[in-house]
Write a protein that holds these residues in place. Structure first.
Motif, mmCIF file in Angstrom:
data_model
loop_
_atom_site.group_PDB
_atom_site.id
_atom_site.type_symbol
_atom_site.label_atom_id
_atom_site.label_comp_id
_atom_site.label_asym_id
_atom_site.label_seq_id
_atom_site.Cartn_x
_atom_site.Cartn_y
_atom_site.Cartn_z
ATOM 1 N N LEU A 166 -92.256 41.604 103.290
ATOM 2 C CA LEU A 166 -92.321 41.001 104.627
ATOM 3 C C LEU A 166 -93.053 41.922 105.600
ATOM 4 N N ALA A 167 -92.704 43.207 105.601
ATOM 5 C CA ALA A 167 -93.300 44.139 106.557
ATOM 6 C C ALA A 167 -94.793 44.319 106.326
ATOM 7 N N SER A 168 -95.222 44.296 105.066
ATOM 8 C CA SER A 168 -96.638 44.502 104.766
ATOM 9 C C SER A 168 -97.500 43.358 105.285
ATOM 10 N N GLY A 169 -96.894 42.203 105.527
ATOM 11 C CA GLY A 169 -97.650 41.070 106.063
ATOM 12 C C GLY A 169 -98.036 41.251 107.513
ATOM 13 N N ALA A 170 -97.458 42.247 108.182
ATOM 14 C CA ALA A 170 -97.787 42.499 109.577
ATOM 15 C C ALA A 170 -99.190 43.081 109.697
ATOM 16 N N GLU A 171 -99.768 42.898 110.870
ATOM 17 C CA GLU A 171 -101.116 43.403 111.117
ATOM 18 C C GLU A 171 -101.158 44.927 111.106
ATOM 19 N N ARG A 172 -100.076 45.533 111.502
ATOM 20 C CA ARG A 172 -100.001 46.993 111.572
ATOM 21 C C ARG A 172 -98.574 47.410 111.250
ATOM 22 N N LEU A 173 -98.425 48.427 110.410
ATOM 23 C CA LEU A 173 -97.096 48.827 109.931
ATOM 24 C C LEU A 173 -96.827 50.281 110.303
ATOM 25 N N PHE A 174 -95.788 50.484 111.118
ATOM 26 C CA PHE A 174 -95.331 51.821 111.476
ATOM 27 C C PHE A 174 -94.212 52.240 110.521
ATOM 28 N N VAL A 175 -94.012 53.554 110.406
ATOM 29 C CA VAL A 175 -92.878 54.081 109.657
ATOM 30 C C VAL A 175 -92.359 55.278 110.437
ATOM 31 N N THR A 176 -91.051 55.385 110.555
ATOM 32 C CA THR A 176 -90.472 56.525 111.272
ATOM 33 C C THR A 176 -90.639 57.794 110.445
ATOM 34 N N ARG A 177 -90.403 58.939 111.073
ATOM 35 C CA ARG A 177 -90.575 60.209 110.366
ATOM 36 C C ARG A 177 -89.660 60.320 109.158
ATOM 37 N N THR A 178 -88.479 59.711 109.253
ATOM 38 C CA THR A 178 -87.526 59.761 108.143
ATOM 39 C C THR A 178 -87.501 58.465 107.353
ATOM 40 N N GLY A 179 -88.357 57.505 107.728
ATOM 41 C CA GLY A 179 -88.344 56.194 107.089
ATOM 42 C C GLY A 179 -89.182 56.154 105.819
ATOM 43 N N GLY A 180 -88.968 55.103 105.036
ATOM 44 C CA GLY A 180 -89.701 54.949 103.782
ATOM 45 C C GLY A 180 -90.101 53.520 103.522
ATOM 46 N N VAL A 181 -91.129 53.362 102.692
ATOM 47 C CA VAL A 181 -91.617 52.036 102.305
ATOM 48 C C VAL A 181 -91.902 52.059 100.807
ATOM 49 N N GLY A 182 -92.226 50.883 100.273
ATOM 50 C CA GLY A 182 -92.632 50.807 98.874
ATOM 51 C C GLY A 182 -91.634 50.077 98.010
ATOM 52 N N SER A 183 -91.372 50.646 96.837
ATOM 53 C CA SER A 183 -90.548 50.011 95.813
ATOM 54 C C SER A 183 -91.145 48.654 95.439
ATOM 55 N N ILE A 184 -92.464 48.648 95.215
ATOM 56 C CA ILE A 184 -93.164 47.403 94.859
ATOM 57 C C ILE A 184 -92.928 47.159 93.381
ATOM 58 N N GLY A 185 -91.895 46.435 93.087
ATOM 59 C CA GLY A 185 -91.524 46.154 91.713
ATOM 60 C C GLY A 185 -90.451 45.086 91.651
ATOM 61 N N VAL A 186 -90.110 44.678 90.429
ATOM 62 C CA VAL A 186 -89.098 43.637 90.215
ATOM 63 C C VAL A 186 -88.119 44.148 89.156
ATOM 64 N N ILE A 187 -86.853 43.873 89.346
ATOM 65 C CA ILE A 187 -85.831 44.361 88.414
ATOM 66 C C ILE A 187 -84.783 43.278 88.186
ATOM 67 N N ALA A 188 -84.263 43.213 86.968
ATOM 68 C CA ALA A 188 -83.164 42.315 86.631
ATOM 69 C C ALA A 188 -82.212 43.061 85.696
ATOM 70 N N ILE A 189 -80.944 42.841 85.843
ATOM 71 C CA ILE A 189 -79.929 43.547 85.047
ATOM 72 C C ILE A 189 -79.031 42.530 84.348
ATOM 73 N N HIS A 190 -78.810 42.751 83.062
ATOM 74 C CA HIS A 190 -77.869 41.929 82.309
ATOM 75 C C HIS A 190 -76.640 42.772 81.973
ATOM 76 N N VAL A 191 -75.477 42.239 82.256
ATOM 77 C CA VAL A 191 -74.223 42.939 81.971
ATOM 78 C C VAL A 191 -73.633 42.398 80.664
ATOM 79 N N ASP A 192 -73.472 43.275 79.699
ATOM 80 C CA ASP A 192 -72.850 42.909 78.426
ATOM 81 C C ASP A 192 -71.444 43.501 78.413
ATOM 82 N N GLN A 193 -70.440 42.640 78.606
ATOM 83 C CA GLN A 193 -69.063 43.114 78.650
ATOM 84 C C GLN A 193 -68.287 42.732 77.397
ATOM 85 N N SER A 194 -69.043 42.490 76.306
ATOM 86 C CA SER A 194 -68.358 42.102 75.067
ATOM 87 C C SER A 194 -67.472 43.240 74.553
ATOM 88 N N GLY A 195 -67.921 44.503 74.718
ATOM 89 C CA GLY A 195 -67.089 45.628 74.288
ATOM 90 C C GLY A 195 -65.799 45.708 75.083
#
Length: 469
Positions: A166-195
Motif C-alpha cells: 500500500l505504501a509503495s503506491g504513494a507518489e513519495r515514501l518517507f521512512v523514519t530514522r528507526t522505521g523500516g520497509v520491505g518484506s516483499i514476499g509471501v508466506i503460508a504455514i501449515h500446522v501438522d498436529q497429528s503427533g
C-alpha cells in the motif's frame, strides 16, 4: 442527447450580484461546476481570482476535521492511519484486537480523494502486513489516485509486506530514522498436529469426496501434492507483489526480487530504492502541502496558457470570416491603416483580446516562477525570481542545486565515505541528481535500474547486517 448545461442554474450563479463568502462560492462551483460545463481547472482559475481571507480557510478546515473519520491538518492534508494486522473485512470489535480492514482504509481513502477540500493525502503506516485478499485492488486505487492529488506515505515505523504494497503506491515514501520497509514476499504455514493428537489419544478420520478435498487437514501430515499446489499459488502471488512494487517504485522486477523479502531500515531503505527519504511525520505533511501548492499553481498556469491560445484561436477565425464574407472589402482594404479602415465591430475587440492575453501571460509567468522556487524548496527566492526570466531562473536554481550537491559530496568525503558498491551507487546518484536537477532518491532509482550487477553486489555486502525476517 443529454443536456449538461443548465441555463436557469447558470443565471443564478453567473452575472448576478451575490452576498456570499468567497470560500462558500468556491464550494458551490466545485459541486455544480461539472453540470455547467466547467472543468476542475476552470473552477481553480475562478478561485484564484477570488479575494480569500484566513477566516474562510480556517472555518472550512474546522468543518472538515469535525466531519471526517481521519485527521485533517489545518492545511487540508488528510492523514489516514494504516496500522495493525491488515485483513479484508473486519468489525468494529476486531479493531480493538489490532485488526484493520482494507474496506475501512478504502472508504477513508476514497472520501479523501473525492473531497475537494482535501488538498493531499498522507498514509501514516505502522503495520507488519496481513492478508492477501483485497490487498492488490486497494493498492491499485492508491497508485491511480496520484493523478488526482498528492498521495504520500510514511513508514512510521513499519511498512512491511502487505503494508508496504500500500505504501509503495504513494507518489513519495518517507521512512523514519528507526522505521523500516520491505518484506516483499509471501508466506503460508501449515500446522501438522497429528503427533499431538496421537499423544492425546485422539484420532481424526475425514470422510470426503474429491481427491484433493482433504488437503491441508491439520490432523494429518501435508502431502507432497498439496505442498506443490500451495507453492504454486505462493509463487503466483509473489510475482504479482514483485510486479506491483516495481511499478510503484519505478524499479526493475529483478531488483525487487534481489531484496529476497528482507527488511530495510532507515538509510538502507532509501539506498535500496524502497523509500525516498528519511523524515518525520511533520516533514511528510509539509511535503504534501508543498506538492499540493505546486500542482495548483501548475493547473492555473496551464489554464492561463489555454486562455491565451483560445483567445488567439477565436480572434483569427473572425478576421478570416470578415475577409471572406460576400461584399467584404478587398484585400487591400484589410491592409489599410486603422485610421483609414471602415468602422466595424471587429477592430475594437482586438486590443481587449491583446490586453487580456498580456495579463494572462504575465500571471502565468509569475505563477511558473513561484512554482519553480517551491519545487526547488527555495520559496525565499520568489521575490528575487520576479526580476529574472523563466529560463534564467531555471539555470540559477540548477546552479544552486549543483552547488548544494557538491557541498554535500565534499562533506561526505571529509567524513569518510564507505567503500564498495554503496559508495559507487551514491556517487553516481549524486552526479545524476545534479546533472538532471532531480531528487537524490529519483536519481538513485535510475542508477539502480542502470546497474543491476552493482546493486546485487550492494545487497551481498549488506546481507550480513540485514535483520532476519
Amino acid at each position: 442527447m443529454k443536456q449538461n448545461y443548465l441555463p436557469r442554474l447558470a443565471q443564478r450563479v453567473f452575472d448576478e450580484p451575490l452576498l456570499i463568502r468567497p470560500r462558500k462560492l468556491y464550494v458551490i462551483l466545485q459541486a455544480i461546476g461539472p453540470r455547467l460545463g466547467m472543468t476542475e481547472i476552470d473552477v481553480d482559475l475562478v478561485a484564484s481570482r477570488m479575494p480569500m481571507v484566513e477566516d474562510d480557510i480556517e472555518e472550512m478546515d474546522d468543518e472538515a476535521r469535525a466531519e471526517k473519520p481521519y485527521t485533517v491538518t489545518p492545511e487540508g492534508v488528510a492523514v489516514i492511519g494504516i496500522s495493525g494486522t491488515l485483513v479484508k473485512t473486519a468489525s468494529w470489535m476486531d479493531a480493538w484486537s489490532g485488526l484493520q480492514s482494507y474496506e475501512m482504509i478504502r472508504a477513508e481513502f476514497q472520501d479523501a480523494v473525492r473531497d475537494p477540500r482535501i488538498k493531499g493525502i498522507l498514509l501514516d503506516v505502522d503495520s507488519p502486513g496481513g492478508e492477501v485478499g483485497g490487498l492488490f485492488d486497494l493498492a491499485d486505487e492508491i497508485y491511480a489516485a496520484r493523478r488526482e492529488k498528492p498521495v504520500y506515505a510514511i513508514a512510521n515505523d513499519a511498512a512491511f509486506s502487505a503494508a508496504y504494497a500500500l505504501a509503495s503506491g504513494a507518489e513519495r515514501l518517507f521512512v523514519t530514522r528507526t522505521g523500516g520497509v520491505g518484506s516483499i514476499g509471501v508466506i503460508a504455514i501449515h500446522v501438522d498436529q497429528s503427533g499431538f493428537d496421537e499423544k492425546a489419544g485422539r484420532k481424526y478420520t475425514a470422510v470426503f469426496a474429491g481427491a484433493r478435498k482433504n488437503d491441508f487437514n491439520p490432523h494429518e501430515p501435508l502431502t507432497d501434492s498439496a505442498k506443490d499446489d500451495l507453492q504454486m499459488e505462493i509463487d503466483r502471488l509473489y510475482e504479482m507483489f514483485v510486479a506491483m512494487a516495481g511499478r510503484n517504485r519505478g524499479m526493475k522486477a529483478s531488483l525487487v526480487r534481489n531484496t529476497e523479502g528482507g527488511l530495510f531500515y532507515g538509510p538502507r531503505a532509501v539506498s535500496a530504492g524502497l523509500a525516498d527519504e528519511i523524515g518525520t511525520k511533520e516533514q511528510a505533511i509539509t511535503a504534501v502541502v508543498e506538492a499540493a501548492t505546486a500542482r495548483k499553481q501548475a493547473r492555473v498556469t496551464a489554464s492561463a496558457e489555454a486562455q491565451i491560445d483560445k483567445g488567439k484561436d477565436n480572434t483569427m477565425p473572425e478576421l478570416t470570416k470578415m475577409a471572406d464574407a460576400p461584399g467584404a472589402p478587398a484585400a487591400p482594404a484589410i491592409e489599410q491603416k486603422p485610421a483609414e479602415a471602415p468602422a466595424t465591430a471587429a477592430p475594437p475587440a482586438a486590443p481587449a483580446v491583446e490586453a487580456a492575453a498580456i495579463e494572462a501571460k504575465l500571471r502565468a509567468e509569475y505563477e511558473e516562477k513561484a512554482a519553480l522556487c517551491t519545487l526547488a524548496r527555495r520559496p525565499d527566492l520568489i521575490p528575487q525570481a520576479m526580476k529574472m526570466s523563466v529560463a534564467e531562473l531555471r539555470e540559477y536554481l540548477l546552479a544552486l542545486m549543483a552547488q548544494e550537491s557538491q557541498r554535500t559530496a565534499t562533506q561526505t568525503q571529509q567524513q569518510g565515505m564507505p567503500v564498495g558498491a554503496e559508495a559507487q551507487l551514491k556517487t553516481a546518484a549524486e552526479a545524476l541528481a545534479a546533472q538532471k536537477g532531480i531528487t537524490f532518491a529519483q536519481a538513485y532509482v535510475q542508477v539502480l535500474n542502470q546497474n543491476p550487477k552493482l546493486y546485487e553486489q550492494y545487497l551481498a555486502e549488506k546481507s550480513a547486517t540485514v535483520r532476519p525476517n
